[in-house]
Motif scaffolding. Structure first.
Motif, PDB file in Angstrom:
ATOM      1  N   ASP A  95       0.811  -1.218   0.000  1.00  8.35           N
ATOM      2  CA  ASP A  95       0.000   0.000   0.000  1.00  8.35           C
ATOM      3  C   ASP A  95       0.844   1.268   0.000  1.00  8.35           C
ATOM      4  OD1 ASP A  95      -2.326  -1.458  -0.014  1.00  8.35           O
ATOM      5  OD2 ASP A  95      -2.580  -1.387   2.167  1.00  8.35           O
ATOM      6  N   LEU A  96       1.977   1.258   0.655  1.00  6.17           N
ATOM      7  CA  LEU A  96       2.803   2.460   0.789  1.00  6.17           C
ATOM      8  C   LEU A  96       3.821   2.624  -0.341  1.00  6.17           C
ATOM      9  CD1 LEU A  96       3.368   2.333   4.631  1.00  6.17           C
ATOM     10  CD2 LEU A  96       1.820   3.824   3.366  1.00  6.17           C
ATOM     11  N   PHE A  97       3.742   1.786  -1.360  1.00  5.89           N
ATOM     12  CA  PHE A  97       4.658   1.870  -2.494  1.00  5.89           C
ATOM     13  C   PHE A  97       4.273   3.062  -3.368  1.00  5.89           C
ATOM     14  CE2 PHE A  97       5.915   0.964  -6.823  1.00  5.89           C
ATOM     15  CZ  PHE A  97       7.216   0.531  -6.677  1.00  5.89           C
ATOM     16  N   GLU A  98       5.211   3.973  -3.624  1.00  5.31           N
ATOM     17  CA  GLU A  98       4.935   5.118  -4.490  1.00  5.31           C
ATOM     18  C   GLU A  98       6.240   5.705  -4.999  1.00  5.31           C
ATOM     19  OE1 GLU A  98       4.257   8.735  -1.440  1.00  5.31           O
ATOM     20  OE2 GLU A  98       2.690   7.208  -1.415  1.00  5.31           O
ATOM     21  N   GLU A  99       6.127   6.642  -5.928  1.00  2.00           N
ATOM     22  CA  GLU A  99       7.296   7.288  -6.512  1.00  2.00           C
ATOM     23  C   GLU A  99       8.048   8.114  -5.473  1.00  2.00           C
ATOM     24  OE1 GLU A  99       5.595   9.502  -9.712  1.00  2.00           O
ATOM     25  OE2 GLU A  99       5.356   7.728 -10.972  1.00  2.00           O
ATOM     26  N   ASN A 100       9.351   8.212  -5.675  1.00  2.18           N
ATOM     27  CA  ASN A 100      10.258   8.970  -4.793  1.00  2.18           C
ATOM     28  C   ASN A 100      10.290   8.429  -3.367  1.00  2.18           C
ATOM     29  OD1 ASN A 100      11.241  10.780  -6.723  1.00  2.18           O
ATOM     30  ND2 ASN A 100       9.408  12.053  -6.516  1.00  2.18           N
ATOM     31  N   GLN A 101       9.928   7.190  -3.170  1.00  2.49           N
ATOM     32  CA  GLN A 101       9.970   6.560  -1.852  1.00  2.49           C
ATOM     33  C   GLN A 101      10.911   5.361  -1.902  1.00  2.49           C
ATOM     34  OE1 GLN A 101       8.608   7.903   0.805  1.00  2.49           O
ATOM     35  NE2 GLN A 101       7.682   9.506  -0.420  1.00  2.49           N
ATOM     36  N   GLY A 102      11.442   4.999  -0.738  1.00  7.96           N
ATOM     37  CA  GLY A 102      12.357   3.874  -0.651  1.00  7.96           C
ATOM     38  C   GLY A 102      11.662   2.544  -0.845  1.00  7.96           C
ATOM     39  N   MET A 103      12.369   1.615  -1.466  1.00  5.58           N
ATOM     40  CA  MET A 103      11.870   0.256  -1.642  1.00  5.58           C
ATOM     41  C   MET A 103      13.049  -0.707  -1.678  1.00  5.58           C
ATOM     42  SD  MET A 103      12.918  -0.828  -4.882  1.00  5.58           S
ATOM     43  CE  MET A 103      11.926  -2.238  -5.123  1.00  5.58           C
ATOM     44  N   VAL A 104      12.750  -1.965  -1.359  1.00  2.00           N
ATOM     45  CA  VAL A 104      13.713  -3.050  -1.479  1.00  2.00           C
ATOM     46  C   VAL A 104      13.001  -4.187  -2.177  1.00  2.00           C
ATOM     47  CG1 VAL A 104      15.123  -4.746  -0.236  1.00  2.00           C
ATOM     48  CG2 VAL A 104      15.003  -2.400   0.597  1.00  2.00           C
ATOM     49  N   GLY A 105      13.646  -4.745  -3.190  1.00  2.00           N
ATOM     50  CA  GLY A 105      13.058  -5.858  -3.922  1.00  2.00           C
ATOM     51  C   GLY A 105      13.996  -7.045  -3.933  1.00  2.00           C
ATOM     52  N   THR A 106      13.416  -8.239  -3.967  1.00  2.50           N
ATOM     53  CA  THR A 106      14.190  -9.473  -4.062  1.00  2.50           C
ATOM     54  C   THR A 106      13.893 -10.114  -5.403  1.00  2.50           C
ATOM     55  OG1 THR A 106      13.981  -9.809  -1.678  1.00  2.50           O
ATOM     56  CG2 THR A 106      14.633 -11.716  -2.983  1.00  2.50           C
ATOM     57  N   GLY A 107      14.914 -10.558  -6.107  1.00  2.90           N
ATOM     58  CA  GLY A 107      14.696 -11.194  -7.400  1.00  2.90           C
ATOM     59  C   GLY A 107      15.995 -11.434  -8.139  1.00  2.90           C
ATOM     60  N   LYS A 108      15.897 -11.483  -9.495  1.00  2.46           N
ATOM     61  CA  LYS A 108      17.045 -11.768 -10.351  1.00  2.46           C
ATOM     62  C   LYS A 108      17.176 -10.694 -11.418  1.00  2.46           C
ATOM     63  CE  LYS A 108      16.493 -16.768  -9.883  1.00  2.46           C
ATOM     64  NZ  LYS A 108      16.269 -18.026 -10.588  1.00  2.46           N
ATOM     65  N   TYR A 109      18.407 -10.441 -11.845  1.00  4.58           N
ATOM     66  CA  TYR A 109      18.701  -9.468 -12.893  1.00  4.58           C
ATOM     67  C   TYR A 109      18.886 -10.235 -14.190  1.00  4.58           C
ATOM     68  CZ  TYR A 109      20.826  -5.275 -14.966  1.00  4.58           C
ATOM     69  OH  TYR A 109      21.118  -4.188 -15.738  1.00  4.58           O
ATOM     70  N   ILE A 110      17.890 -10.148 -15.074  1.00  6.09           N
ATOM     71  CA  ILE A 110      17.902 -10.927 -16.302  1.00  6.09           C
ATOM     72  C   ILE A 110      17.757  -9.984 -17.493  1.00  6.09           C
ATOM     73  CG2 ILE A 110      16.725 -12.747 -17.611  1.00  6.09           C
ATOM     74  CD1 ILE A 110      15.733 -13.825 -14.868  1.00  6.09           C
ATOM     75  N   SER A 111      18.710 -10.037 -18.405  1.00  4.88           N
ATOM     76  CA  SER A 111      18.703  -9.243 -19.642  1.00  4.88           C
ATOM     77  C   SER A 111      18.494  -7.750 -19.370  1.00  4.88           C
ATOM     78  CB  SER A 111      17.625  -9.759 -20.602  1.00  4.88           C
ATOM     79  OG  SER A 111      17.842 -11.110 -20.915  1.00  4.88           O
ATOM     80  N   GLY A 112      19.167  -7.217 -18.383  1.00  2.00           N
ATOM     81  CA  GLY A 112      19.110  -5.794 -18.101  1.00  2.00           C
ATOM     82  C   GLY A 112      17.894  -5.326 -17.323  1.00  2.00           C
ATOM     83  N   VAL A 113      17.066  -6.264 -16.846  1.00  2.00           N
ATOM     84  CA  VAL A 113      15.870  -5.922 -16.071  1.00  2.00           C
ATOM     85  C   VAL A 113      15.872  -6.743 -14.787  1.00  2.00           C
ATOM     86  CG1 VAL A 113      13.350  -5.922 -16.047  1.00  2.00           C
ATOM     87  CG2 VAL A 113      14.551  -5.384 -18.157  1.00  2.00           C
ATOM     88  N   PHE A 114      15.617  -6.073 -13.662  1.00  2.00           N
ATOM     89  CA  PHE A 114      15.499  -6.786 -12.387  1.00  2.00           C
ATOM     90  C   PHE A 114      14.082  -7.346 -12.301  1.00  2.00           C
ATOM     91  CE2 PHE A 114      14.620  -7.021  -7.819  1.00  2.00           C
ATOM     92  CZ  PHE A 114      15.692  -7.802  -7.415  1.00  2.00           C
TER      93      PHE A 114
END
Length: 151
Positions: A95-114
């Motif tokens: 709910d609190l995800f928005e532009e200019n705000q901090g975030m942390v994501g978990t995943g993989k970097y594939i072909s130049g895209v996380f």
């Protein structure tokens, strides 16, 4: 009599070493997928990880970058002030995800895209994950919300 005590002592030490080795192997096996290293966008661009490596990325969501695709797929960019990494995520954003705000994501970097499997956002108005703050400070773009901008 002495040789029997000595033999018993050697057996106990051997069993203890085997148990210690076995427990170390089991702990390492259990943690193999549970350890995710943090990387700032600048680090990801400078040294791209392999497509099979799962890691965490954090920074600020770039203004104007959030694009909602078909279904639950969302794409946006994350920056630390030094580099910008495109991110895709399929799922429901916090709910609190928005532009200019901090975030942390978990995943993989594939072909130049996380490609994120999990997205975490700040939990109140002033919180930002420590890793994100450190990365932003290293780039010189972090502004402390507790300090008065006037002086």
């Amino acid at each position: 009599m002495k040789s029997l005590k000595k033999q018993r002592r050697i057996q106990v030490i051997a069993v203890a070493l085997v148990a210690l080795t076995l427990s170390t192997v089991l702990i390492g096996y259990a943690m193999r997928d549970g350890i995710n290293f943090f990387r700032a966008p600048s680090q990801v661009i400078a040294e791209p990880p392999g497509p099979d490596e799962v890691f965490r990325i954090g920074g600020l969501v770039t203004e104007g970058s959030i694009r909602r695709g078909e279904g639950e797929t969302i794409s946006f960019s994350v920056t630390d002030g030094g580099a910008v990494v495109p991110v895709t995520y399929t799922g429901v954003l916090p709910d609190l995800f928005e532009e200019n705000q901090g975030m942390v994501g978990t995943g993989k970097y594939i072909s130049g895209v996380f490609e994120a499997t999990e997205i975490l956002a700040k939990h109140d108005e002033t919180y930002m994950p420590k890793e994100v703050v450190d990365a932003l400070k290293a780039q010189g773009v972090y502004q402390d919300p507790d300090k008065d901008p006037e002086g």
